[in-house]
Scaffold this motif. Structure first.
Motif, PDB file in Angstrom:
ATOM      1  N   GLU A  80      17.198   7.465  -4.233  1.00 55.18           N
ATOM      2  CA  GLU A  80      17.074   8.202  -5.258  1.00 55.18           C
ATOM      3  C   GLU A  80      15.686   7.864  -5.821  1.00 55.18           C
ATOM      4  OE1 GLU A  80      18.247  10.781  -8.597  1.00 55.18           O
ATOM      5  OE2 GLU A  80      18.908  10.582  -6.664  1.00 55.18           O
ATOM      6  N   ALA A  81      15.394   6.505  -5.656  1.00 54.73           N
ATOM      7  CA  ALA A  81      14.011   6.008  -6.145  1.00 54.73           C
ATOM      8  C   ALA A  81      12.977   6.694  -5.382  1.00 54.73           C
ATOM      9  CB  ALA A  81      14.042   4.288  -6.162  1.00 54.73           C
ATOM     10  N   LEU A  82      13.224   6.831  -3.928  1.00 53.44           N
ATOM     11  CA  LEU A  82      12.254   7.226  -2.948  1.00 53.44           C
ATOM     12  C   LEU A  82      11.974   8.610  -3.455  1.00 53.44           C
ATOM     13  CD1 LEU A  82      10.564   7.301  -0.478  1.00 53.44           C
ATOM     14  CD2 LEU A  82      12.589   7.936   0.670  1.00 53.44           C
ATOM     15  N   SER A  83      12.846   9.467  -3.877  1.00 49.63           N
ATOM     16  CA  SER A  83      12.586  10.969  -4.207  1.00 49.63           C
ATOM     17  C   SER A  83      11.876  10.951  -5.351  1.00 49.63           C
ATOM     18  CB  SER A  83      14.169  11.602  -4.245  1.00 49.63           C
ATOM     19  OG  SER A  83      14.652  11.311  -5.726  1.00 49.63           O
ATOM     20  N   SER A 127       6.321  11.977  -7.247  1.00 44.61           N
ATOM     21  CA  SER A 127       5.147  11.573  -7.879  1.00 44.61           C
ATOM     22  C   SER A 127       3.747  11.276  -7.195  1.00 44.61           C
ATOM     23  CB  SER A 127       5.294  10.247  -8.720  1.00 44.61           C
ATOM     24  OG  SER A 127       6.438  10.489  -9.680  1.00 44.61           O
ATOM     25  N   GLY A 128       4.072  11.738  -5.864  1.00 46.22           N
ATOM     26  CA  GLY A 128       2.606  11.494  -4.894  1.00 46.22           C
ATOM     27  C   GLY A 128       2.539  10.110  -4.547  1.00 46.22           C
ATOM     28  N   GLY A 129       3.575   9.425  -4.093  1.00 47.35           N
ATOM     29  CA  GLY A 129       3.442   7.799  -3.864  1.00 47.35           C
ATOM     30  C   GLY A 129       2.619   7.847  -2.385  1.00 47.35           C
ATOM     31  N   SER A 130       1.732   6.654  -2.524  1.00 51.70           N
ATOM     32  CA  SER A 130       0.874   6.330  -1.455  1.00 51.70           C
ATOM     33  C   SER A 130       1.591   6.418  -0.254  1.00 51.70           C
ATOM     34  CB  SER A 130       0.152   5.084  -1.668  1.00 51.70           C
ATOM     35  OG  SER A 130      -0.621   4.689  -0.457  1.00 51.70           O
ATOM     36  N   TRP A 166       0.671  -1.027  -0.011  1.00 51.02           N
ATOM     37  CA  TRP A 166       0.052  -0.221  -0.034  1.00 51.02           C
ATOM     38  C   TRP A 166       0.684   1.356  -0.082  1.00 51.02           C
ATOM     39  CZ3 TRP A 166      -5.158   0.033  -0.544  1.00 51.02           C
ATOM     40  CH2 TRP A 166      -5.824  -1.162  -0.631  1.00 51.02           C
ATOM     41  N   SER A 167       2.097   1.151   0.666  1.00 50.84           N
ATOM     42  CA  SER A 167       2.839   2.270   0.743  1.00 50.84           C
ATOM     43  C   SER A 167       4.182   2.261   0.261  1.00 50.84           C
ATOM     44  CB  SER A 167       2.737   2.972   2.049  1.00 50.84           C
ATOM     45  OG  SER A 167       3.745   4.018   2.177  1.00 50.84           O
ATOM     46  N   PRO A 168       4.752   2.340  -0.894  1.00 53.22           N
ATOM     47  CA  PRO A 168       5.928   2.224  -1.389  1.00 53.22           C
ATOM     48  C   PRO A 168       6.983   3.242  -0.939  1.00 53.22           C
ATOM     49  CG  PRO A 168       4.489   2.138  -3.389  1.00 53.22           C
ATOM     50  CD  PRO A 168       3.878   2.500  -2.095  1.00 53.22           C
ATOM     51  N   THR A 169       6.449   4.269  -0.638  1.00 50.15           N
ATOM     52  CA  THR A 169       7.399   5.612   0.054  1.00 50.15           C
ATOM     53  C   THR A 169       7.594   4.913   1.368  1.00 50.15           C
ATOM     54  OG1 THR A 169       5.413   6.793   0.576  1.00 50.15           O
ATOM     55  CG2 THR A 169       6.745   7.144  -1.378  1.00 50.15           C
ATOM     56  N   ARG A 170       6.678   4.529   2.128  1.00 50.53           N
ATOM     57  CA  ARG A 170       6.877   4.061   3.696  1.00 50.53           C
ATOM     58  C   ARG A 170       7.610   2.865   3.735  1.00 50.53           C
ATOM     59  NH1 ARG A 170       1.861   4.071   7.669  1.00 50.53           N
ATOM     60  NH2 ARG A 170       2.450   6.352   7.157  1.00 50.53           N
TER      61      ARG A 170
END
Length: 408
Positions: A340-343, A348-351, A285-289
């Motif tokens: 870098e991927a996280l940035s 892009s407004g990741g969940s 559900w949360s790639p950024t987290r």
């Protein structure tokens, strides 16, 4: 070069290919610390490198260049210790590898002509002269024929009558080249490709299934010409999903005019996160987290499927799979790639909602391989559309000439 398949031309460039394999292992082993031979062999097989070539040729070369330390016991390799410097040193490493390999005259000429045709289109006579500067005329002519056979160079007769040799992918590394190509196309193509670029630029790793601006033929055209990069993730059940990126991944093209994600690992990790978020059976559900935790703690996840169904990022050298408290977890090896991927995902407004673990991804097909396949397909049909090719190259020659000689 594996994307082009075996051929006499490819076989003639064996030393260059070997250098590429050595560099591929450098990229994948960077940051891995100490690895078992089995792990390094798995990484090599994913890069289409046999165990014999790895053990007999590539690892000794890496050791001779002080890029790895090979630990043996009773004559058997028990560990490979990473000694690879930061990614910024990659150009120097590549030069060291080339220096350690005895290139044939044709191979030296291939590299020289390839370099010059990447800078700008040149006449056939100039290409031969560049080849002669590092080899001889016979080798130069062979080099040109090899590059053309591998679709790394293409010739086109100019309006002035001279035969021009160019790298058909050269303009993908600069937004102005892309603009020139679009301006040269007919109105329908320009409208379609502009719409596609605008849509892809808003989201790094846009699923191809979600593209609404154009149909698939324009996506394939854009991929083949380097306007759009496409990576493909394949699952353990055979499902495939494609993800699209602009060459500059949606950011200012002049922030990093060359070498944006040169290893492709950032795109690979982004594609993996987007796949896990949108398509996995047990969705993330949360790639950024998830990435934040991986970066901050150096590890993340605790699931049985991580130990069996997720070799893709491991064989790229981005993570290592280790036993967790109950099952298996990821241990981060290339923190700069994850950061870098996280940035990009944050841009892009990741969940940001709580989510489940990654699963099911089995294989990754790089943007370079995708592009090579479609470039070859277009090259085979180019003769049926000479006017469009001429338009593209006329605009390209003018644009590059203006930039080279300061007329912009």
């Amino acid at each position: 070069m594996a994307a082009y398949g075996m051929s006499p031309e490819k076989a003639a460039l064996g030393n260059i290919e070997f250098s590429g394999h050595v560099l591929e292992m450098v990229v994948r082993l960077r940051g891995s610390g100490s690895s078992s031979l089995d792990r390094v062999c798995a990484i090599a097989l994913d890069a289409n490198i046999s165990k014999r070539a790895l053990v007999k040729e590539i690892l000794p070369t890496l050791e001779a260049l002080s890029l790895v330390e090979i630990i043996k016991k009773d004559g058997e390799i028990i560990a490979i210790n990473d000694r690879i410097p930061p990614f910024s040193a990659l150009p120097d490493i590549a030069q060291s590898i080339m220096s350690a390999v005895a290139l044939d005259p044709e191979e030296r000429a291939v590299l020289k002509v390839f370099q010059e045709t990447t800078l700008m289109p040149i006449t056939m006579q100039q290409a031969v002269e560049y080849g002669v500067s590092v080899a001889n005329e016979e080798a130069a002519n062979h080099a040109i024929s090899y590059l053309k056979a591998l679709h790394l160079c293409t010739s086109q007769q100019s309006d002035e009558g001279a035969v021009v040799l160019y790298n058909p992918n050269v303009w993908s590394s600069d937004v102005d080249y892309t603009y020139a190509a679009l301006q040269a196309e007919d109105g329908r193509a320009r409208t379609a490709l502009t719409a596609l670029l605008e849509e892809v630029s808003t989201t790094a790793g846009l699923p191809q299934d979600e593209v609404t601006s154009v149909d698939s033929k324009w996506i394939n055209f854009a991929v083949a010409h380097g306007l759009v990069h496409r990576s493909v993730v394949q699952t353990s059940t055979g499902e495939q999903r494609a993800f699209l990126f602009t060459p500059h991944m949606g950011r200012n093209a002049f922030d990093k005019p060359l070498g944006v994600d040169p290893s492709g690992h950032v795109r690979q990790l982004i594609g993996s996160m987007v796949f896990a978020h949108k398509y996995a059976t047990n969705q993330l559900w949360s790639p950024t987290r998830f990435l934040n935790r991986l970066i901050e703690d150096g590890e993340a996840g605790d699931a049985s499927n991580i130990g069996t169904d997720y070799p893709m990022l491991e064989t790229a050298g981005i993570v290592r799979v280790e036993p967790g408290s109950r099952f298996f977890k990821f241990v981060l090896l290339q923190g700069d790639v994850a950061q870098e991927a996280l940035s990009y995902l944050e841009d892009s407004g990741g969940s940001s909602s709580q989510g489940a673990l990654l699963r099911d991804q089995r294989r990754y097909f790089s943007p370079e391989k995708e592009r090579a396949v479609h470039s070859i397909q277009l090259a085979k049909t180019a003769a049926t559309e000479p006017s469009e090719t001429a338009k593209l190259m006329a605009a390209l020659r003018q644009e590059i000439g203006n930039r080279r000689y300061g007329k912009r």
